[in-house]
Design a protein around this motif. Structure first.
Motif, mmCIF file in Angstrom:
data_model
loop_
_atom_site.group_PDB
_atom_site.id
_atom_site.type_symbol
_atom_site.label_atom_id
_atom_site.label_comp_id
_atom_site.label_asym_id
_atom_site.label_seq_id
_atom_site.Cartn_x
_atom_site.Cartn_y
_atom_site.Cartn_z
ATOM 1 N N VAL A 81 17.105 -67.719 -14.828
ATOM 2 C CA VAL A 81 15.812 -67.167 -14.410
ATOM 3 C C VAL A 81 15.925 -65.651 -14.367
ATOM 4 O O VAL A 81 16.789 -65.106 -13.682
ATOM 5 C CB VAL A 81 15.399 -67.708 -13.025
ATOM 6 C CG1 VAL A 81 13.994 -67.227 -12.671
ATOM 7 C CG2 VAL A 81 15.465 -69.229 -12.995
ATOM 8 N N LEU A 82 15.060 -64.964 -15.088
ATOM 9 C CA LEU A 82 15.112 -63.510 -15.198
ATOM 10 C C LEU A 82 13.736 -62.921 -14.952
ATOM 11 O O LEU A 82 12.740 -63.383 -15.518
ATOM 12 C CB LEU A 82 15.605 -63.092 -16.583
ATOM 13 C CG LEU A 82 15.561 -61.600 -16.913
ATOM 14 C CD1 LEU A 82 16.579 -60.845 -16.063
ATOM 15 C CD2 LEU A 82 15.823 -61.361 -18.395
ATOM 16 N N SER A 83 13.665 -61.889 -14.110
ATOM 17 C CA SER A 83 12.439 -61.124 -13.906
ATOM 18 C C SER A 83 12.487 -59.896 -14.798
ATOM 19 O O SER A 83 13.385 -59.062 -14.680
ATOM 20 C CB SER A 83 12.298 -60.705 -12.439
ATOM 21 O OG SER A 83 11.335 -59.687 -12.297
ATOM 22 N N ARG A 84 11.530 -59.759 -15.698
ATOM 23 C CA ARG A 84 11.515 -58.608 -16.604
ATOM 24 C C ARG A 84 11.394 -57.296 -15.843
ATOM 25 O O ARG A 84 11.974 -56.284 -16.236
ATOM 26 C CB ARG A 84 10.355 -58.735 -17.602
ATOM 27 C CG ARG A 84 10.516 -59.825 -18.648
ATOM 28 C CD ARG A 84 9.318 -59.848 -19.584
ATOM 29 N NE ARG A 84 9.389 -60.953 -20.538
ATOM 30 C CZ ARG A 84 8.399 -61.274 -21.370
ATOM 31 N NH1 ARG A 84 7.266 -60.573 -21.343
ATOM 32 N NH2 ARG A 84 8.537 -62.277 -22.196
ATOM 33 N N ALA A 85 10.642 -57.304 -14.753
ATOM 34 C CA ALA A 85 10.412 -56.078 -13.992
ATOM 35 C C ALA A 85 11.454 -55.854 -12.907
ATOM 36 O O ALA A 85 11.446 -54.828 -12.243
ATOM 37 C CB ALA A 85 9.014 -56.100 -13.368
ATOM 38 N N GLY A 86 12.333 -56.817 -12.693
ATOM 39 C CA GLY A 86 13.378 -56.641 -11.698
ATOM 40 C C GLY A 86 13.014 -57.098 -10.310
ATOM 41 O O GLY A 86 13.643 -56.674 -9.337
ATOM 42 N N ASN A 87 11.994 -57.979 -10.176
ATOM 43 C CA ASN A 87 11.739 -58.575 -8.875
ATOM 44 C C ASN A 87 12.895 -59.495 -8.514
ATOM 45 O O ASN A 87 13.592 -60.018 -9.382
ATOM 46 C CB ASN A 87 10.408 -59.336 -8.880
ATOM 47 C CG ASN A 87 9.224 -58.408 -8.803
ATOM 48 O OD1 ASN A 87 9.018 -57.717 -7.811
ATOM 49 N ND2 ASN A 87 8.432 -58.364 -9.871
ATOM 50 N N LEU A 88 13.121 -59.685 -7.212
ATOM 51 C CA LEU A 88 14.343 -60.324 -6.736
ATOM 52 C C LEU A 88 14.285 -61.840 -6.889
ATOM 53 O O LEU A 88 13.368 -62.489 -6.398
ATOM 54 C CB LEU A 88 14.575 -59.935 -5.277
ATOM 55 C CG LEU A 88 15.913 -60.272 -4.635
ATOM 56 C CD1 LEU A 88 16.195 -59.279 -3.513
ATOM 57 C CD2 LEU A 88 15.956 -61.680 -4.091
ATOM 58 N N ASP A 114 4.487 -58.563 -14.259
ATOM 59 C CA ASP A 114 5.853 -59.036 -14.469
ATOM 60 C C ASP A 114 5.784 -60.416 -15.117
ATOM 61 O O ASP A 114 4.747 -61.094 -15.077
ATOM 62 C CB ASP A 114 6.599 -59.113 -13.135
ATOM 63 C CG ASP A 114 8.093 -59.391 -13.304
ATOM 64 O OD1 ASP A 114 8.596 -59.279 -14.446
ATOM 65 O OD2 ASP A 114 8.751 -59.715 -12.299
ATOM 66 N N THR A 115 6.882 -60.826 -15.724
ATOM 67 C CA THR A 115 7.022 -62.166 -16.281
ATOM 68 C C THR A 115 8.395 -62.702 -15.925
ATOM 69 O O THR A 115 9.399 -62.012 -16.136
ATOM 70 C CB THR A 115 6.860 -62.167 -17.817
ATOM 71 O OG1 THR A 115 5.558 -61.689 -18.159
ATOM 72 C CG2 THR A 115 7.038 -63.574 -18.377
ATOM 73 N N LEU A 116 8.434 -63.899 -15.360
ATOM 74 C CA LEU A 116 9.696 -64.586 -15.171
ATOM 75 C C LEU A 116 10.005 -65.377 -16.441
ATOM 76 O O LEU A 116 9.183 -66.166 -16.897
ATOM 77 C CB LEU A 116 9.636 -65.540 -13.980
ATOM 78 C CG LEU A 116 9.388 -64.953 -12.590
ATOM 79 C CD1 LEU A 116 9.598 -66.035 -11.536
ATOM 80 C CD2 LEU A 116 10.284 -63.767 -12.317
ATOM 81 N N GLU A 117 11.177 -65.129 -16.993
ATOM 82 C CA GLU A 117 11.630 -65.869 -18.165
ATOM 83 C C GLU A 117 12.645 -66.911 -17.710
ATOM 84 O O GLU A 117 13.635 -66.579 -17.076
ATOM 85 C CB GLU A 117 12.257 -64.925 -19.181
ATOM 86 C CG GLU A 117 11.298 -63.882 -19.730
ATOM 87 C CD GLU A 117 11.973 -62.939 -20.713
ATOM 88 O OE1 GLU A 117 13.224 -62.969 -20.790
ATOM 89 O OE2 GLU A 117 11.265 -62.194 -21.394
ATOM 90 N N ILE A 118 12.388 -68.165 -18.047
ATOM 91 C CA ILE A 118 13.287 -69.250 -17.669
ATOM 92 C C ILE A 118 13.805 -69.896 -18.942
ATOM 93 O O ILE A 118 13.024 -70.279 -19.817
ATOM 94 C CB ILE A 118 12.566 -70.296 -16.797
ATOM 95 C CG1 ILE A 118 11.787 -69.625 -15.657
ATOM 96 C CG2 ILE A 118 13.564 -71.285 -16.227
ATOM 97 C CD1 ILE A 118 10.326 -69.436 -15.920
ATOM 98 N N SER A 119 15.108 -70.003 -19.063
ATOM 99 C CA SER A 119 15.704 -70.579 -20.263
ATOM 100 C C SER A 119 16.735 -71.617 -19.885
ATOM 101 O O SER A 119 17.348 -71.569 -18.814
ATOM 102 C CB SER A 119 16.340 -69.494 -21.143
ATOM 103 O OG SER A 119 17.334 -68.788 -20.427
ATOM 104 N N GLY A 120 16.907 -72.590 -20.773
ATOM 105 C CA GLY A 120 17.888 -73.648 -20.583
ATOM 106 C C GLY A 120 18.651 -73.885 -21.862
ATOM 107 O O GLY A 120 18.522 -73.133 -22.838
ATOM 108 N N PRO A 121 19.461 -74.930 -21.896
ATOM 109 C CA PRO A 121 20.228 -75.237 -23.107
ATOM 110 C C PRO A 121 19.316 -75.476 -24.303
ATOM 111 O O PRO A 121 18.168 -75.920 -24.166
ATOM 112 C CB PRO A 121 20.984 -76.518 -22.727
ATOM 113 C CG PRO A 121 21.016 -76.513 -21.234
ATOM 114 C CD PRO A 121 19.735 -75.870 -20.801
ATOM 115 N N GLY A 122 19.824 -75.157 -25.464
ATOM 116 C CA GLY A 122 19.033 -75.371 -26.671
ATOM 117 C C GLY A 122 17.852 -74.442 -26.750
ATOM 118 O O GLY A 122 17.951 -73.256 -26.475
ATOM 119 N N GLU A 123 16.686 -74.995 -27.079
ATOM 120 C CA GLU A 123 15.485 -74.189 -27.268
ATOM 121 C C GLU A 123 14.567 -74.205 -26.054
ATOM 122 O O GLU A 123 13.424 -73.750 -26.133
ATOM 123 C CB GLU A 123 14.706 -74.696 -28.489
ATOM 124 C CG GLU A 123 15.486 -74.612 -29.802
ATOM 125 C CD GLU A 123 14.680 -75.132 -30.974
ATOM 126 O OE1 GLU A 123 13.562 -75.647 -30.743
ATOM 127 O OE2 GLU A 123 15.167 -75.043 -32.107
#
Length: 271
Positions: A81-88, A114-123
Motif C-alpha cells: 500500500v503506497l500513498s503517492r502524496a506521502g500520507n501516513l 492523493d491516490t493510494l496504490e495497492i498492489s499484490g502478486p501478479g497483475e
C-alpha cells in the motif's frame, strides 16, 4: 491529536462520495482479472469505496480485498500500500486473511489530492482516490509541514530522499531498489532527524527506530519502512518525545527480517 473515525465515518462527506462513485460491479474494467478493491474496515456493508474526502488529521481504517480472476478471495498474500502524496500508512504491507481482506490504517496529513496504490502478486492492482482538506491542508496541492512533522534542513539527510526508493516483495520480505544518490551514501557518515520509537525497555535506548513523524501508536511504526531508520548506538540515549538529530554510518538493508531499509550505526547526537 488525530480524530478517529469510528461510528460516523465522516458521514456527510463519505456518503456524498459513495453516492457519486457507487459500489463495484463486475461489468467495469478489470473483471475477469485478479483485482484489489477498497472498503472501510468495520463498515463493509457500505460496499466498495473508490474515493474518500477527508480532513487533515482524520484517521480511517481500511480493508483491501484481493480476489482472483474468478472473483474468489486470495488468502495469505501480502499487499503493498503506497500513498503517492506521502500520507501516513501504518501497515504498508498487510497480509490477506481467509476472506481475502488485508487491513491497514490511514492518517491524512498532507492536503490536496492523493491516490493510494495497492498492489499484490501478479497483475493485481487497485486504487483509492483521496482528497484531504481542512485547516492543515495545502489547497494548492504542495506539501506543507503538518502537526508532528519536522521541517526539512540542509544539514541533514531528508526523508524525501530516503523515501525515493522502489519496493517489492521477495521471498515474503520487502526488497528495495535505492536511488543512486542514496547508494552513494552507504558507509558514509550522515545526519538524520526524527522522533525516537523505543524497541527496548529502560530509560536509555541502544536500539530504537528514528521516525519521520511523531509515532501515533507505540505498537506499530507510524509510516512505511521508508519513513523509519533503525538506530544502533553503544552509548545509549535517554528516551525523549522531542525530535533528535543523530549522526552515524548509513547502512542500506535489502531485505532484512525487521522490514527496515535503513540503519544508522554507531549513532550519536549531532546537535
Amino acid at each position: 491529536m488525530p480524530r478517529t473515525m469510528a461510528g460516523k465515518v465522516l458521514a456527510v462527506a463519505l456518503m456524498a462520495v459513495l453516492a457519486l462513485v457507487g459500489c463495484a460491479d463486475d461489468s467495469r474494467d478489470g473483471a475477469g482479472k485478479p483485482r484489489i478493491s477498497a472498503y472501510l474496515d468495520g463498515n463493509l456493508e457500505l460496499g466498495e469505496v473508490e474515493a474518500l474526502s477527508l480532513d487533515a488529521g482524520d484517521q480511517v481504517h481500511l480493508a483491501f480485498r484481493f480476489t482472483d480472476a474468478d472473483g474468489a478471495p486470495v488468502a495469505g498474500e501480502r499487499l503493498a500500500v503506497l500513498s503517492r502524496a506521502g500520507n501516513l500508512i501504518t501497515h504498508p504491507a498487510p497480509r490477506t486473511d481467509a476472506d481475502g481482506f488485508a487491513r491497514t490504517r490511514l492518517l491524512a496529513q498532507r492536503g490536496g489530492q492523493d491516490t493510494l496504490e495497492i498492489s499484490g502478486p501478479g497483475e493485481a492492482r487497485g486504487e483509492l482516490r483521496l482528497r484531504v482538506g481542512g485547516e492543515e491542508a495545502d489547497q494548492h496541492g504542495d506539501h506543507q509541514v503538518g502537526e508532528g512533522e519536522l521541517p526539512e534542513r540542509d544539514d541533514v539527510l531528508s526523508w524525501r530522499r530516503l523515501g525515493a526508493l522502489k519496493t517489492w516483495e521477495e521471498e515474503d520480505l520487502l526488497a528495495a531498489e535505492f536511488p543512486d544518490d542514496i547508494l552513494a551514501l552507504e558507509g558514509q557518515t550522515v545526519r538524520v532527524q526524527g522522533f525516537m520509537m523505543p524497541l527496548e525497555q529502560g530509560d536509555r535506548q541502544r536500539h530504537f527506530l528514528l521516525s519521520a513523524s511523531t509515532p501515533s501508536c507505540f505498537y506499530c511504526a507510524p509510516g512505511g519502512p521508508e519513513s523509519v531508520v533503525e538506530v544502533k548506538t553503544d552509548r545509549g540515549l535517554a528516551f525523549t518525545f522531542d525530535a533528535l538529530t543523530l549522526e552515524g554510518e548509513l547502512e542500506l538493508l535489502d531485505p532484512n527480517e525487521m522490514g527496515m531499509f535503513y540503519r544508522l550505526k554507531d549513532a550519536r547526537p549531532a546537535d
